[in-house]
Design a protein around this motif. Structure first.
Motif, PDB file in Angstrom:
ATOM      1  N   MET A   1       0.838  -1.192   0.000  1.00  0.00           N
ATOM      2  CA  MET A   1       0.000   0.000   0.000  1.00  0.00           C
ATOM      3  C   MET A   1       0.872   1.241   0.000  1.00  0.00           C
ATOM      4  O   MET A   1       1.994   1.222   0.502  1.00  0.00           O
ATOM      5  CB  MET A   1      -0.903   0.023   1.244  1.00  0.00           C
ATOM      6  CG  MET A   1      -1.880  -1.138   1.360  1.00  0.00           C
ATOM      7  SD  MET A   1      -2.887  -1.000   2.864  1.00  0.00           S
ATOM      8  CE  MET A   1      -3.954   0.380   2.407  1.00  0.00           C
ATOM      9  N   ARG A   2       0.342   2.328  -0.544  1.00  0.00           N
ATOM     10  CA  ARG A   2       1.006   3.629  -0.456  1.00  0.00           C
ATOM     11  C   ARG A   2       0.511   4.320   0.818  1.00  0.00           C
ATOM     12  O   ARG A   2      -0.660   4.696   0.903  1.00  0.00           O
ATOM     13  CB  ARG A   2       0.715   4.466  -1.699  1.00  0.00           C
ATOM     14  CG  ARG A   2       1.443   3.987  -2.941  1.00  0.00           C
ATOM     15  CD  ARG A   2       1.247   4.921  -4.126  1.00  0.00           C
ATOM     16  NE  ARG A   2      -0.161   5.004  -4.504  1.00  0.00           N
ATOM     17  CZ  ARG A   2      -0.783   4.124  -5.284  1.00  0.00           C
ATOM     18  NH1 ARG A   2      -0.139   3.080  -5.757  1.00  0.00           N
ATOM     19  NH2 ARG A   2      -2.054   4.279  -5.591  1.00  0.00           N
ATOM     20  N   LEU A   3       1.391   4.448   1.774  1.00  0.00           N
ATOM     21  CA  LEU A   3       1.026   4.928   3.095  1.00  0.00           C
ATOM     22  C   LEU A   3       1.551   6.334   3.348  1.00  0.00           C
ATOM     23  O   LEU A   3       2.689   6.657   2.989  1.00  0.00           O
ATOM     24  CB  LEU A   3       1.606   4.000   4.164  1.00  0.00           C
ATOM     25  CG  LEU A   3       1.281   2.512   4.058  1.00  0.00           C
ATOM     26  CD1 LEU A   3       2.015   1.736   5.140  1.00  0.00           C
ATOM     27  CD2 LEU A   3      -0.230   2.290   4.164  1.00  0.00           C
ATOM     28  N   HIS A  57     -10.376   5.501   1.735  1.00  0.00           N
ATOM     29  CA  HIS A  57      -9.515   4.591   2.490  1.00  0.00           C
ATOM     30  C   HIS A  57     -10.340   3.626   3.340  1.00  0.00           C
ATOM     31  O   HIS A  57     -11.487   3.910   3.702  1.00  0.00           O
ATOM     32  CB  HIS A  57      -8.588   5.380   3.418  1.00  0.00           C
ATOM     33  CG  HIS A  57      -7.554   6.179   2.704  1.00  0.00           C
ATOM     34  ND1 HIS A  57      -6.582   6.914   3.341  1.00  0.00           N
ATOM     35  CD2 HIS A  57      -7.321   6.368   1.375  1.00  0.00           C
ATOM     36  CE1 HIS A  57      -5.811   7.518   2.461  1.00  0.00           C
ATOM     37  NE2 HIS A  57      -6.253   7.210   1.259  1.00  0.00           N
ATOM     38  N   GLU A  88      -3.057   5.565   0.054  1.00  0.00           N
ATOM     39  CA  GLU A  88      -4.111   4.570   0.241  1.00  0.00           C
ATOM     40  C   GLU A  88      -4.477   4.333   1.704  1.00  0.00           C
ATOM     41  O   GLU A  88      -5.524   3.743   1.997  1.00  0.00           O
ATOM     42  CB  GLU A  88      -3.674   3.247  -0.388  1.00  0.00           C
ATOM     43  CG  GLU A  88      -3.477   3.344  -1.890  1.00  0.00           C
ATOM     44  CD  GLU A  88      -2.886   2.069  -2.468  1.00  0.00           C
ATOM     45  OE1 GLU A  88      -3.629   1.360  -3.172  1.00  0.00           O
ATOM     46  OE2 GLU A  88      -1.688   1.787  -2.206  1.00  0.00           O
ATOM     47  N   GLU A  94       7.710  -4.352   5.162  1.00  0.00           N
ATOM     48  CA  GLU A  94       6.474  -5.109   4.943  1.00  0.00           C
ATOM     49  C   GLU A  94       5.990  -5.001   3.502  1.00  0.00           C
ATOM     50  O   GLU A  94       4.950  -5.574   3.147  1.00  0.00           O
ATOM     51  CB  GLU A  94       5.382  -4.601   5.883  1.00  0.00           C
ATOM     52  CG  GLU A  94       5.631  -4.878   7.357  1.00  0.00           C
ATOM     53  CD  GLU A  94       5.384  -6.326   7.728  1.00  0.00           C
ATOM     54  OE1 GLU A  94       4.392  -6.903   7.251  1.00  0.00           O
ATOM     55  OE2 GLU A  94       6.196  -6.883   8.483  1.00  0.00           O
ATOM     56  N   LEU A 120       7.640  -0.421   8.015  1.00  0.00           N
ATOM     57  CA  LEU A 120       6.559  -0.463   7.032  1.00  0.00           C
ATOM     58  C   LEU A 120       7.102  -0.796   5.645  1.00  0.00           C
ATOM     59  O   LEU A 120       6.500  -1.580   4.902  1.00  0.00           O
ATOM     60  CB  LEU A 120       5.829   0.882   7.003  1.00  0.00           C
ATOM     61  CG  LEU A 120       5.025   1.234   8.255  1.00  0.00           C
ATOM     62  CD1 LEU A 120       4.606   2.703   8.221  1.00  0.00           C
ATOM     63  CD2 LEU A 120       3.797   0.336   8.393  1.00  0.00           C
ATOM     64  N   HIS A 152       5.353  -1.968   1.940  1.00  0.00           N
ATOM     65  CA  HIS A 152       4.587  -0.749   1.693  1.00  0.00           C
ATOM     66  C   HIS A 152       5.476   0.360   1.110  1.00  0.00           C
ATOM     67  O   HIS A 152       6.687   0.411   1.371  1.00  0.00           O
ATOM     68  CB  HIS A 152       3.965  -0.250   2.997  1.00  0.00           C
ATOM     69  CG  HIS A 152       3.016  -1.217   3.630  1.00  0.00           C
ATOM     70  ND1 HIS A 152       1.836  -1.601   3.035  1.00  0.00           N
ATOM     71  CD2 HIS A 152       3.083  -1.901   4.817  1.00  0.00           C
ATOM     72  CE1 HIS A 152       1.204  -2.459   3.821  1.00  0.00           C
ATOM     73  NE2 HIS A 152       1.938  -2.661   4.899  1.00  0.00           N
ATOM     74  N   GLU A 153       4.852   1.240   0.359  1.00  0.00           N
ATOM     75  CA  GLU A 153       5.515   2.459  -0.111  1.00  0.00           C
ATOM     76  C   GLU A 153       5.164   3.564   0.880  1.00  0.00           C
ATOM     77  O   GLU A 153       3.984   3.907   1.025  1.00  0.00           O
ATOM     78  CB  GLU A 153       5.029   2.822  -1.512  1.00  0.00           C
ATOM     79  CG  GLU A 153       5.670   4.065  -2.097  1.00  0.00           C
ATOM     80  CD  GLU A 153       5.129   4.415  -3.470  1.00  0.00           C
ATOM     81  OE1 GLU A 153       5.156   5.609  -3.820  1.00  0.00           O
ATOM     82  OE2 GLU A 153       4.672   3.495  -4.179  1.00  0.00           O
ATOM     83  N   VAL A 154       6.149   4.083   1.573  1.00  0.00           N
ATOM     84  CA  VAL A 154       5.907   5.013   2.675  1.00  0.00           C
ATOM     85  C   VAL A 154       6.276   6.430   2.278  1.00  0.00           C
ATOM     86  O   VAL A 154       7.401   6.701   1.860  1.00  0.00           O
ATOM     87  CB  VAL A 154       6.713   4.607   3.925  1.00  0.00           C
ATOM     88  CG1 VAL A 154       6.383   5.525   5.093  1.00  0.00           C
ATOM     89  CG2 VAL A 154       6.443   3.153   4.292  1.00  0.00           C
TER      90      VAL A 154
END
Length: 324
Positions: free
Chosen positions: A1-3, A101, A60, A23, A20, A25-27
């Protein structure tokens, strides 16, 4: 997810961002001060800025760890706390809803559960604190605004269905305590793993767990703290003679402490119970008081950080937070 991770330059953020990413994710980090995990510099109190960041990165889900904290009371007026901690949280929640979201994780604090009576240690026993603890009567603007932000999370969940998990974290700051000078900082931090502290790594791991569990749970408020070795039946004795109670659970603790020139607490006035976090999220802190004693026995590094020179991003970003 894009966080979107707010507070990415802060103590929690700099540990949470790489977890993150690990895991998958794109942070995208957001803070008022630059840092290695921060991509956007600005304040969450500015809704236009928040909307621009959301659109620019196709966010997201949001983990909202950015805030003004208790030490900031000496630096900023009450209005700044309202702007950042309350309006900023509302801005992010509404932006999350508009973007469709399905989850939102909010970093709160056990501080909002501590009334002046608890702070003054008026009870003749240690106060056992879990998520059912009432009344909630925060003793300062930090706690008051964090409680207001929690209520916004609840309201948004009830009215829109956005899954919101709130983590009331106990102490994990690295710097010296701003009120206590005895015992020394590392000794004090070690003692607090009995009742009111967790490592920053465990705080970050709790947020990763909350992000994964939020859609399933919908809404929840959870204390995040190292598991206490005590039970409710210990509360009276802990207030009167904590060292003896500790020795019952950990017979070699007095000797280990003496060898290091440390002192066990003589009285404990409150205990945070984090069992709901373990029961509902399946998360348990890796570092507890037993781990502290293991390190003392082996001579290995203590499993928590102490950095007297740590400076909050709010110091660097002061003009952005409160231009006046």
């Amino acid at each position: 997810m894009r966080l979107l991770l707010t507070g990415s330059t802060g103590w929690l953020g700099r540990h949470l961002a790489p977890m993150l990413a690990a895991e998958g994710h794109e942070v995208v980090g957001l803070d008022v001060a630059p840092g290695p995990f921060t991509h956007e510099i600005g304040t969450v109190a500015n809704r236009t800025f928040v909307d621009q960041v959301m659109a620019r990165h196709g966010i997201e889900a949001i983990l909202h760890g950015g805030a003004l904290h208790k030490p900031d009371i000496a630096r900023f007026p009450r209005q700044a706390f309202v702007d950042v901690n309350v309006t900023g949280t509302l801005n992010l929640l509404e932006a999350a809803v508009e973007a469709g979201h399905d989850r939102f994780v909010f970093t709160s604090t056990t501080s909002l559960m501590i009334s002046q009576a608890i702070r003054s240690e008026e009870a003749d026993h240690a106060v056992w604190i879990d998520e059912r603890h009432t009344p909630l009567a925060p003793r300062n603007i930090y706690g008051a605004t964090k409680l207001a932000a929690e209520n916004l999370c609840r309201d948004i969940h009830l009215n829109t269905g956005l899954a919101c998990l709130v983590l009331r974290t106990s102490r994990f700051f690295p710097e010296d305590d701003d009120t206590l000078r005895d015992p020394p900082p590392d000794n004090l931090k070690a003692n607090e793993f009995l009742n009111r502290r967790l490592s920053v790594e465990d705080a970050a791991r709790a947020h990763v767990a909350a992000l994964a569990k939020a859609p399933e749970l919908g809404f929840g408020i959870y204390i995040a703290s190292a598991p206490t070795p005590f039970s409710r039946k210990d509360c009276a004795a802990l207030k009167l003679d904590a060292a003896s109670v500790i020795a019952r659970y950990f017979p070699d603790a007095p000797d280990l402490y003496a060898r290091h020139g440390w002192k066990l607490p003589t009285s404990i006035s409150r205990i945070y119970d984090s069992s709901a976090l373990e029961n509902d999220l399946g998360f348990r802190c890796e570092t507890d008081f037993a781990a502290i004693l293991d390190a003392l026995r082996s001579g290995s590094d203590l499993p928590f950080a102490h950095d007297a020179a740590y400076s909050s991003p709010s110091v660097t970003g002061a003009k952005l937070i409160h231009p006046g």
